[in-house]
Scaffold this active site. Structure first.
Site, PDB file in Angstrom:
ATOM      1  N   GLU A   1     -12.806   4.388   5.936  1.00 25.62           N
ATOM      2  CA  GLU A   1     -12.716   3.666   7.195  1.00 25.62           C
ATOM      3  C   GLU A   1     -13.795   4.045   8.196  1.00 25.62           C
ATOM      4  O   GLU A   1     -14.006   3.324   9.177  1.00 25.62           O
ATOM      5  CB  GLU A   1     -11.329   3.883   7.783  1.00 25.62           C
ATOM      6  CG  GLU A   1     -10.284   3.422   6.791  1.00 25.62           C
ATOM      7  CD  GLU A   1      -8.877   3.701   7.236  1.00 25.62           C
ATOM      8  OE1 GLU A   1      -7.990   2.946   6.835  1.00 25.62           O
ATOM      9  OE2 GLU A   1      -8.665   4.660   7.977  1.00 25.62           O
TER      10      GLU A   1
ATOM     11  N   GLN B   1       0.826  -1.205   0.000  1.00 21.10           N
ATOM     12  CA  GLN B   1       0.000   0.000   0.000  1.00 21.10           C
ATOM     13  C   GLN B   1       0.863   1.258   0.000  1.00 21.10           C
ATOM     14  O   GLN B   1       0.346   2.357  -0.126  1.00 21.10           O
ATOM     15  CB  GLN B   1      -0.902   0.015   1.242  1.00 21.10           C
ATOM     16  CG  GLN B   1      -1.844  -1.182   1.322  1.00 21.10           C
ATOM     17  CD  GLN B   1      -2.653  -1.229   2.607  1.00 21.10           C
ATOM     18  OE1 GLN B   1      -2.769  -2.288   3.205  1.00 21.10           O
ATOM     19  NE2 GLN B   1      -3.231  -0.128   3.044  1.00 21.10           N
TER      20      GLN B   1
ATOM     21  N   ARG C   1      -8.731  -1.572   8.242  1.00 17.44           N
ATOM     22  CA  ARG C   1      -9.589  -0.530   7.683  1.00 17.44           C
ATOM     23  C   ARG C   1      -9.909   0.514   8.742  1.00 17.44           C
ATOM     24  O   ARG C   1     -11.051   0.919   8.913  1.00 17.44           O
ATOM     25  CB  ARG C   1     -10.871  -1.163   7.144  1.00 17.44           C
ATOM     26  CG  ARG C   1     -11.563  -0.286   6.130  1.00 17.44           C
ATOM     27  CD  ARG C   1     -12.705  -1.030   5.485  1.00 17.44           C
ATOM     28  NE  ARG C   1     -13.335  -0.171   4.507  1.00 17.44           N
ATOM     29  CZ  ARG C   1     -13.918  -0.621   3.402  1.00 17.44           C
ATOM     30  NH1 ARG C   1     -13.942  -1.894   3.126  1.00 17.44           N
ATOM     31  NH2 ARG C   1     -14.481   0.201   2.560  1.00 17.44           N
ATOM     32  N   CYS C   2      -8.901   0.893   9.503  1.00 19.67           N
ATOM     33  CA  CYS C   2      -9.107   1.898  10.540  1.00 19.67           C
ATOM     34  C   CYS C   2      -7.877   2.745  10.666  1.00 19.67           C
ATOM     35  O   CYS C   2      -6.768   2.251  10.620  1.00 19.67           O
ATOM     36  CB  CYS C   2      -9.369   1.225  11.874  1.00 19.67           C
ATOM     37  SG  CYS C   2      -8.943   2.275  13.262  1.00 19.67           S
TER      38      CYS C   2
END
Lengths: 162, 287, 819
Positions: free
Chosen positions: C773, C256, C403-404
Site C-alpha cells: 500500500e 479478504q 489499498r491503504c
C-alpha cells in the site's frame, strides 16, 4: 424470444448448442462450455476481462451475442498453450511478473496475441495503446508491457529459427 | 447486466434486411458492431423487440476510392481504417479519428456506419464526416438515396434515415491538392468520449485559406459544424489572430452541457483551444 | 478553526496503552540502511531475496484460476437484487406477485422476511448497524431493497424488472456539513436522533495551540480527500451452499478475511461456527473492498438456508460501484506551523468523515479514524492535535481501504501538501526543506507527538536516492528555463511514512478479535511441506513469498512448499489480508513456526548424528556438527526421521503453528518524485517521469515487491487524477459504471521508475515491513505537489484531487493564463 442452433469452433473444437438470442457470448463460453478462464468485469465494454479472439481478432465477448458468433472460430486463454508448451506470451507474463490477481490476465493475453499478430515488433507506446482496452488494477502495467516485449522477442526468434 | 428478450434475425442480403425492417417497424433495431447498442441493451435502456443483424450481409465492408471519393462500406470496422494504407496516406483527418475512437478492442467490432447512424454527438465520426462534407448512402424499400451529411443529423440520436432505411455507405471526397485535415480530441482517458474534439478540413492556396469545414464532437445536442469559425478562416491568411478568431467563434457557437467531463465554460474554452490546434495541424498538412 | 463536533456529545479519546511486547529472537535492535538485497540461500532453495517466478501463476496464465463466479454446483440457483432508485425514501409497498408468477422464479426475499429471522440488520465492523434489507426506508441510492432467487441468472434479471416498489421520497443528505445540522436524520432507527456518529481526538490540544500561538509561519488549507472505490476487476460475489442433511453452510465468497467473516456469520445468524465453512477461492483483486460483509452475502446465505440449495450471487459492475463500501471521503482543515528557522513545530487538524448511511469502516475498533494520527508523517514535529467528527449521509456505508492501511493516505496527502506549501512560502526548495525537517536516522525509534513509536527509518537516504535517480538539480534548472518561456513544468515530492502490520493485540482488534495472524507448517516425510495461513492473497503472491520465508528458515526449496489460504475448515484462524498486514503478521508467523520446526529438527538431528544439540549449528538447510559440515542431516533427512526414526522421548511428526502478535507496527517509507508538464490551453497534466524509492525493510522477493509498487503507484495515480464517486443533489450516484468511474489504462499510467533502500524493521523476525500500500499512500501528493509546483508562481496554492483538466484549466484562467 427466438432460439437458434449455433455451432462455434472454440479452441479448434466445434461446439453446437441451441441458444436464446440474448445469450451473451461470454456466458456461452463460461456457462455452456465451462471455459471459465474468460472473465467478466463490467457492463459497459470498458474493462476487457472478457476478451477472446474471434476469427483472430480480439473482441469483448460480453458485448456480443453467442448467436452472432455462429460459424466463427473463437480462441480463449485455455487454447493458448499447445502440447503442454506455454505460448510465449504466457511465458512472458510468468517470467516478467505480468500478473498479480490474475483476473484481467486472460483478456490481456488475448489482446496481446492479436496485437502481436498485427505488429510483431511493437514499441512500448504501441503496446500501451494496444492493451488500452483492458483494465488491470494490480500491476500498474509496467510488467505487462515487459511481458509482451518478452513474447515479441521470443516469437521473432522462433520465426527466424523456423 | 442481462439484456431483455428479443427476436434475432440475420439476413444474408440487404433486400432481406430491408424487408425485415419494413415488417417489424419501430420494434426493430439494426445490429451492426453492437458496441453502443449491446451495452444499452444490457442496461435495458434499449429494449428492441427484434434485432436485425446485418453482419452476415456480404459486400457492406470495404474501403475503396472511386470517382474522386473514398467509399466506406457501412460495416467497415473502425480497425480497418487504422489498417488501411489509403486512409493513412490520404485521409489524415479520418486516420486521426480512427486512432482515438473508443479503445482498440471496441474498434475491432465497431463500424463506421454504426457510429454515424447512432447519431450520438459524442461519437467521433459525425464531426469528421461533417468536416469532410461526406455523403451518406441509404437503402430502403424504394431503392438507394444520397443524403448530404449536412442534412443527416436532425436531433439527439436522431437522423434523416427513414424507419425502413439502412445506412449502407459513406462517401468522402478525395482531398484535392492543398487540402489538409486533422482531428484532435481531448478525452479523460482512453475509451472515453471527448470532452471536446475538433475535426478540421482546410484548403490552402498561396497562404490563403480557400475552403474550410469544421466539425465539433460532444459540445452540442446534435453533431454540428462550426460555421462561424469556418467563415473566420475562408479568404484569410491564417495568422495567429485569424486562428484565434476562429477558435473564439467555435467557442461561441457550440452548445455544450455540463456533465462529469466539465462545465459549460470549460467546454467552450476547450473547444476554442482544440479548434485552434486542429486548424494549425490541418494547415501543416495542407502545405 | 472550525470545530465540527458538538461539545456536549461524548468523545472518543485515543487511549492506546503502552505495552512492550517481546521482540522475537533473531530480530535485531540495531539496523543499518543498505541497498543490497541479502541472498543467503542457493537458487534451488529460493529463500528470501530471490527473484522467484510466482508459484501461483501457471493456473492464472492458463485460465485455470478458480474465482467465485467459476464455482458451479449441482442444482445451483441465482440471486439478483432489486435496488433503490432513491437515496432516501420510505418503502410503502413491494409488489412481487408478477415476479413470483414467472417460470423459474423460486422466491423473493424482502426485509420483512428477514425480520422474521431477526436478520434484517447486521453489525458493521465498527460496531455500528447496517440494514441487510430495509423494512421501513432506504438510506442510499442503489441500496438493496429485495432479492429474487431463480433457476437462471437471466430469469433472475427479468424478475427484478417485474418487482414493483412504491417509494415515498425523503430529502437526501448529500453534504456532510449540512448533515451536521441534523435537519434531516438519516438513521431514524437510532435512539438519539442525530447524524453525528463519533468525535475523536488525539494529541495535546493545549500544547499544540501554544506552539501555534508562538509560531512564525503558519500555512492553512482545507482539502477534500474524495470518495473513491477500489473497483477490483472482479466484483464481489458468493455461492452459499447449505446442506440440510449435514446442517453445514459452505460459502464460497470474495473475502479478504474468511475467518473473521465466519465468526461474524455465526454471531449474526446463530448458526454454530463449526457448521460454517467460508472458502475464499482465487480473488480477483481486493484492495480493502472485500473486507466487509455486504447485504448480498447475508441474503444469499439466508436464501440457501431457506431453500436448501446452493445460491450464487455475483454483483454486476454498477452494483459494485454504486452500493459497495467506498474509501476516503475526508474533509480536512489543516494547519502547519514553523518557527523562525523554518523548522516545523506544530500540526492542527479538524476533520470531518462522511461515512454514508453507516459507519462500516474496517478500522481496528479503537481507531474510529483509523491510523490518521500518523499525520505528522516523516517530520519531527513537537506538537500535533487532531480533532475528528463523523456523520451519516444518504450514501453507501463505509469507508473501507483503497489499498491503504486505515486512513494513512488521507494523513499523508495532508502533511505532504502542507509541507510543500510551507517550503514554497518560505522560498526553500521542497527537497531541501524536507531534508531539514525529517526525523533523522539517529532519532529512531522515534516517538511522535500522537503516540506512535516509529520502528526504523532513514528518510534522507530515500529522498537522496530519488533525487539522484531523477536528476533533481537538472530538472530544477530546466523548470526555471521553461518558466522564462512561459511553459509550465512542475516537480513534486512526497516523502511518506506508512504505518502497517496491525497489530499488537493490546490495541488492535476487529469486533474484539485481536489482530494477530497465523501460520501452520507441516513437513511431510519426504521433506515436502504444506503451509497454511490466516491471511488471504488477492494477488499479492503469498503462495510464493510465504514459501520463500519458509525456504529461508528451513532450507526446503520454495517449490516444495504448498501454501494454502482461504478455507476456514483447514487454515489456522487469522484476521486476513488488508492494510499491508500479511508480511508483518502472517509472514512473521511463517518464520516463527519454521523456527519452532527447526528447533525440533535439531533434536532429531542430534539423535541421528548421535551428537549433543549444543554441538550442532544450522547451515542453510541442515543441522551440522560445528566445524564438520560433512557430519550433517538435511531437513529432508530429518523430516523422514520424524516419521520413521525419531527419538523415543519426542512426538512423531514435524509441524508447528504460530499465532504471531507483533510487538509494534512497522513503518515502511519512501520518497517519490514526479515531473509534470501542464498544458496551458486544455489544463491537461502529463506525467513525464515518476521515480519511486521505497523502503519496506528486508525484501522477500524483489520481483513481487516491484510489482506491488507499480500497481500501488497506478492506484495512487487513479485518485490523484481520475477517480471520484460523484453524487448529484438528490444523492444519485453519477459514476456507476467504468464509463464514468475512470480507471487508468496502460496509456494514462506512466512508466514507473522504481528503486529501494533497505532499513529493516528491528522487531520483525525477518526484518520486513510490508509494501503493497505504500505507493498508493505516497503517490497522490507527489502528483499534486508537482502540479501545484508548476503553477505556484501564478498564485496557485492547492488543487484538490482528483486533479482533472478542468480544475487545472480553472486555476490557469483564474490566474489569467491561457493559450
Amino acid at each position: 424470444m427466438s432460439k437458434h442452433s449455433i455451432t462455434i469452433s472454440v479452441n479448434g473444437t466445434d461446439h453446437s448448442a441451441e441458444v436464446d438470442s440474448r445469450l451473451l457470448l461470454v456466458h456461452f463460453i463460461r456457462e455452456n462450455l465451462d471455459l471459465t478462464g474468460t472473465h467478466i468485469g463490467c457492463d459497459t465494454t470498458s474493462c476487457g476481462a472478457c476478451t477472446v479472439l474471434i476469427n483472430g481478432r480480439a473482441v469483448k465477448s460480453c458485448t456480443m451475442f453467442a448467436v452472432q458468433a455462429n460459424g466463427a472460430e473463437v480462441d480463449t486463454v485455455e487454447g493458448m498453450a499447445e502440447g503442454g508448451q506455454l505460448h510465449p506470451l504466457q511465458e512472458g507474463f510468468w517470467e516478467k511478473h505480468g500478473l498479480q490477481c490474475g483476473y484481467c490476465t486472460p483478456g490481456m493475453l488475448m489482446s496481446a496475441k492479436h496485437l502481436l499478430s498485427k505488429n510483431p515488433n511493437p514499441t512500448e507506446d504501441e503496446i500501451r495503446w494496444g492493451i488500452s482496452g483492458n483494465l488491470c488494477r494490480c500491476t500498474g502495467y509496467n510488467k505487462i508491457v515487459e511481458a509482451i516485449q518478452y513474447a515479441a522477442e521470443k516469437l521473432q526468434q522462433e520465426e527466424v529459427a523456423a | 447486466m442481462i439484456p431483455g428478450e428479443f427476436d434475432y434475425h440475420s439476413p444474408q442480403t440487404l433486400a432481406e434486411a430491408i424487408s425485415l425492417l419494413v415488417e417489424h417497424g419501430d420494434e426493430a433495431k439494426i445490429l451492426a458492431g453492437g458496441q453502443s447498442l449491446i451495452p444499452a441493451m444490457r442496461f435495458r435502456l434499449a429494449l428492441p423487440g427484434t434485432l436485425i443483424d446485418i453482419n452476415r450481409i456480404d459486400g457492406l465492408s470495404y474501403l475503396r476510392e472511386e470517382n474522386g471519393h473514398l467509399l466506406i462500406g457501412a460495416m467497415t470496422r473502425e480497425s480497418a481504417l487504422e489498417e488501411s494504407d489509403i486512409v493513412q496516406s490520404k485521409y489524415h483527418l479520418l486516420a486521426d479519428a480512427a486512432a482515438v475512437i473508443a479503445d482498440p478492442l471496441v474498434r475491432n467490432l465497431a463500424t463506421v456506419g454504426g457510429n454515424i447512424a447512432h447519431s450520438d454527438p459524442a461519437n467521433d465520426h459525425p464531426a469528421v464526416m461533417l468536416a469532410y462534407g461526406a455523403t451518406v448512402m441509404a437503402a430502403g424499400p424504394n431503392g438507394t438515396r444520397r443524403i448530404a451529411i449536412d442534412d443527416f443529423f436532425t436531433d439527439l440520436f436522431e437522423n434523416s434515415l427513414e424507419e425502413n432505411e439502412i445506412l449502407t455507405e459513406i462517401r468522402i471526397p478525395t482531398p484535392a491538392a492543398g487540402t489538409g485535415g486533422a482531428y484532435l480530441k481531448l478525452e479523460r482517458k482512453v475509451g472515453d468520449y471527448a470532452i471536446s474534439a475538433a475535426a478540421v478540413q482546410l484548403t490552402m492556396s498561396g497562404g490563403t485559406c480557400t475552403a474550410a469545414r469544421i466539425g465539433l464532437t460532444n459540445v452540442s445536442p446534435v453533431p454540428m459544424r462550426a460555421k462561424n469559425a469556418e467563415q473566420a478562416l475562408v479568404g484569410q491568411t491564417l495568422t495567429d489572430d485569424v486562428i484565434e478568431a476562429a477558435g473564439q467563434a467555435a467557442a461561441a457557437e457550440c452548445d455544450p452541457s455540463q456533465d462529469l467531463r466539465g462545465s459549460v465554460a470549460y467546454k467552450r474554452d476547450l473547444t476554442r483551444v482544440m479548434v485552434k490546434r486542429t486548424i494549425r495541424k490541418a494547415m501543416e498538412r495542407a502545405n | 478553526m472550525t470545530v465540527y463536533h458538538d461539545p456536549n456529545k461524548p468523545r472518543h479519546v485515543d487511549d492506546r496503552v503502552e505495552v512492550k511486547h517481546p521482540v522475537p529472537e533473531g530480530a535485531s535492535a540495531k539496523v543499518e540502511t543498505t541497498e543490497q538485497i541479502a541472498v543467503t540461500t542457493p537458487p534451488e532453495v529460493c529463500g528470501m531475496g530471490h527473484r522467484m517466478k510466482r508459484k501461483e501463476d501457471p493456473r492464472f496464465i492458463q485460465g485455470r484460476g478458480q474465482y467465485v463466479d467459476d464455482v458451479k454446483l449441482p442444482g445451483m440457483l441465482y440471486m439478483d437484487i432489486v435496488r433503490s432508485p432513491y437515496a432516501h425514501a420510505k418503502i410503502l409497498d413491494i409488489d412481487a406477485s408478477a415476479a413470483l408468477e414467472m417460470d423459474g422464479v423460486l422466491a423473493v426475499i424482502t426485509g420483512k422476511d428477514l425480520e422474521a429471522h431477526g436478520l434484517h440488520w447486521m453489525p458493521t465492523l465498527m460496531s455500528d448497524t447496517q440494514m441487510v434489507l430495509p423494512t421501513e426506508k432506504v438510506v442510499y441510492y442503489a441500496q438493496e431493497v429485495c432479492a429474487v432467487i431463480a433457476t437462471d441468472r437471466y430469469i433472475a434479471a427479468d424478475a427484478v424488472e417485474n418487482i414493483f416498489v412504491d417509494y415515498d421520497p425523503l430529502d437526501a443528505v448529500v453534504d456532510p456539513f449540512k448533515a451536521l445540522e441534523d435537519e434531516t436524520i438519516v438513521r431514524t432507527d437510532k435512539e438519539v436522533q442525530t447524524n453525528r456518529i463519533w468525535h475523536w481526538e488525539v494529541g495535546d490540544q493545549a500544547a499544540t495551540d501554544e506552539v501555534f500561538a508562538n509560531a512564525k509561519h503558519v500555512v492553512k488549507q482545507y482539502m477534500h480527500i474524495p470518495r473513491i472505490h477500489v473497483a477490483s476487476i472482479e466484483t464481489c460475489g458468493m455461492v452459499a451452499n447449505y446442506n440440510p442433511a449435514t446442517e453445514k453452510m459452505q460459502i464460497y465468497m470474495t473475502t479478504q478475511a474468511p475467518h473473521a467473516i465466519r465468526t461474524v456469520f455465526a454471531l449474526v445468524t446463530g448458526l454454530p461456527e463449526h457448521k460454517i465453512q467460508i472458502i475464499s477461492p482465487d480473488i480477483g483483486g481486493g484492495f480493502g473492498g472485500k473486507v466487509p460483509v455486504y447485504p448480498g452475502y447475508v441474503i444469499g446465505a439466508v436464501a440457501s438456508l431457506l431453500l436448501g440449495k446452493p445460491v450464487k450471487w455475483i454483483e454486476d459492475r454498477s452494483e459494485n460501484l454504486q452500493a459497495d463500501s467506498f474509501a476516503r471521503d475526508y474533509h480536512l482543515e489543516a494547519e502547519l506551523a514553523a518557527d523562525e528557522n523554518g523548522k516545523l513545530v506544530g500540526l492542527r487538524v479538524n476533520g470531518l468523515a462522511d461515512h454514508g448511511a453507516a459507519d462500516a469502516a474496517a478500522n481496528p475498533s479503537k481507531f474510529p479514524a483509523g491510523l490518521f494520527s500518523i499525520c505528522s508523517g516523516s517530520y519531527d514535529i513537537e506538537a500535533t492535535h487532531v480533532n475528528f467528527d463523523a456523520v451519516y449521509t444518504t450514501k453507501p456505508p463505509g469507508g473501507v481501504a483503497y489499498r491503504c492501511s486505515f486512513r494513512v493516505t488521507e494523513a499523508v496527502h495532508m502533511i505532504e501538501r502542507l509541507t510543500d506549501m510551507m517550503a514554497h512560502d518560505l522560498g526553500i526548495d521542497p527537497a531541501e526543506y524536507r531534508m531539514q525537517n525529517f526525523i533523522q536516522p539517529e532519532q529512531f525509534p522515534y516517538k511522535s507527538a500522537t503516540g506512535w513509536e516509529y520502528d526504523s527509518g532513514n528518510y534522507p537516504a530515500a529522498l537522496k536516492k530519488a533525487m539522484d535517480m531523477i536528476g533533481y538539480d537538472e530538472l530544477r534548472r530546466e523548470q526555471a528555463e521553461k518558466r522564462e518561456r512561459g511553459e509550465l513544468m512542475g516537480i513534486g515530492i512526497s516523502s511518506f511514512t506508512e504505518v502497517v502490520g496491525a497489530g499488537p493485540a493490546k490495541d488492535y482488534d476487529i469486533l474484539g478479535i485481536k489482530m494477530f495472524d497465523s501460520a501452520e507448517i507441516r513437513i511431510h516425510p519426504t521433506g515436502k511441506a504444506i503451509a497454511r495461513f490466516g491471511t488471504k492473497s488477492q494477488g499479492q503472491g503469498h503462495e510464493t513469498t510465504y514459501a520463500q520465508i519458509i525456504a529461508q528458515e528451513l532450507g526446503i526449496p520454495a517449490n516444495d512448499i504448498e501454501v494454502e489460504e482461504g478455507d476456514t475448515d483447514t487454515a489456522p484462524y487469522g484476521l486476513g489480508t488488508y492494510a499491508s498486514r500479511s508480511t508483518p503478521t502472517a509472514g512473521a508467523a511463517a518464520a516463527m513456526a519454521a523456527r519452532k520446526i527447526r528447533a525440533k529438527a535439531k533434536k532429531i538431528a542430534a539423535h541421528l548424528l548421535e551428537a549433543s544439540e549444543e554441538d550442532l549449528e544450522w547451515n542453510v538447510n541442515q543441522w551440522q556438527v560445528k566445524g564438520s559440515p560433512d557430519q550433517a542431516k538435511t531437513i529432508q533427512d530429518i523430516a523422514f526421521a520424524a516419521y520413521t526414526n525419531h527419538p523415543d522421548d519426542l512426538e512423531a511428526g514435524l509441524e508447528a503453528t504460530d499465532y504471531y502478535n507483533p510487538p509494534n507496527l512497522t513503518f515502511p517509507f519512501g520518497s517519490y518524485i514526479c515531473v509534470v508538464d501542464v498544458d496551458k490551453g486544455t489544463g491537461e497534466v502529463h506525467i513525464r517521469r515518476f521515480v519511486a524509492i521505497d523502503d519496506c525493510g528486508n525484501i522477500i522477493n524483489p520481483l513481487v515487491v516491484e510489482g506491488q509498487v507499480h500497481g500501488g503507484l497506478t492506484m495512487g495515480l487513479a485518485p490523484a487524477m481520475f477517480e471520484e464517486i460523484v453524487y448529484d443533489e438528490y444523492g444519485t450516484c453519477l459514476t456507476g459504471t467504468f464509463a464514468d468511474y475512470l480507471l487508468p489504462t496502460a496509456v494514462e499510467s506512466p512508466k514507473w521508475e522504481t528503486g529501494h533502500t533497505i532499513t529493516p524493521s528491528p522487531h520483525h523476525p525477518i526484518g520486513a515491513k510490508g509494501v503493497g500500500e505504500s505507493p498508493t499512500v505516497g503517490a497522490p501528493p507527489a502528483i499534486a505537489n508537482a502540479v501545484v509546483d508548476a503553477l505556484w508562481h501564478l498564485g496557485v496554492r492547492h488543487i484538490d484531487i482528483p486533479i482533472t483538466p478542468q480544475k487545472v484549466w480553472q486555476a490557469l484562467r483564474d490566474a489569467g493564463v491561457s493559450d
